[in-house]
Design an enzyme around this catalytic site. Sequence first.
Site, PDB file in Angstrom:
ATOM      1  CE  LYS A  71     -30.322  53.312 -42.317  1.00 34.75           C
ATOM      2  NZ  LYS A  71     -28.927  53.161 -41.916  1.00 34.75           N
ATOM      3  CG  ASP A 106     -24.304  49.941 -42.157  1.00 32.81           C
ATOM      4  OD1 ASP A 106     -23.899  50.290 -43.287  1.00 32.81           O
ATOM      5  OD2 ASP A 106     -25.072  50.633 -41.469  1.00 32.81           O
TER       6      ASP A 106
END
Length: 280
Positions: A71, A106
């Site tokens: 990520k 998110d």
Amino acid sequence: MTAEAKIRAACLIGWPAAHSRSPLIHHYWLRALGIEGGYSIEAVPPENLAEFVQHLSRHGFVGANVTLPHKEHALTLTKPDARARAVGAANTLWYEAGELRATNTDVEGFVGNLDACAPGWDTASDALVLGAGGASRAVVFGLIERGIRHVHLANRTVERARALADQFGANVHPVAWEAVGDLLPRANLLVNTTSLGMRGQPALELEIGRLPPRAVVADLVYVPLETPLLKAARARGLRTADGLGMLLHQAVRGFELWFGRRPAVTPELRALVEADLTRD
Ligand code: NAP
């Protein structure tokens, strides 16, 4: 080019190929919306990530999700938006005007879930966020984006809360873990971003009765689906938002970016993923 090669497809890039609910979610939406598309898991070792991401379309993909351990690295291989930069990690890639972009969904998973479960939550003046790890960054950024004036950030290791507050500015107030109890009476919104309450971890011990009567409680943990924190909050009649809701809502934007339609988080999808989670 074969007919199959023309189908729009996205993938999840990870290493090793982790078990993930993303294929279940995206295949459900593809079916529900009648879109001919695909979503696969691609195991890409760290040394091959740059090549794979930089030539994503040549590998047959219109976009991708990115998971551990890639990520942070993915951020440097793409043109990230403000959310991905603030969180310091990219989890969704897509092409825009020929350029490979990255975001962190998110943030909208968290706020989208709260919007669905507790409309009006953003009138809270004070939020209390527990935890200062990766997920906390997305939560804090989302709260600031939505105009929450005071974000009290408590973490076992208070230095991490301070570092996050330094990054996010004056709305974020780092507090010691021991101060949590005294902050509860003014927390209109309480968010657990620690791993406490997760299966195999200790429970999060809090005096829920000290929260204001109309407080909203969100927990990012989704195994188990109902954490001791959520159970106690519901028993007190408080509105809650659970970790599975966030997981489902965070997938919406990727699907929309890749396949051009905004999908809905339906009770049927939730039941499907719940059944998969309880199989573990
Ligand atoms: P992380 O970066 O490892 O951070 C873990 C956090 O938990 C840190 O703040 C850590 O405090 C705290 N912590 C761990 N054990 C503790 C203990 N015994 N007492 C007090 N604090 C403790 O993890 P993350 O990526 O942020 O993920 C955190 C949780 O959110 C996980 O349960 C994850 O599954 C969940 N999550 C859910 C979603 C969703 O879509 N629902 C998305 C992302 C994450 P220290 O800094 O002191 O170590």
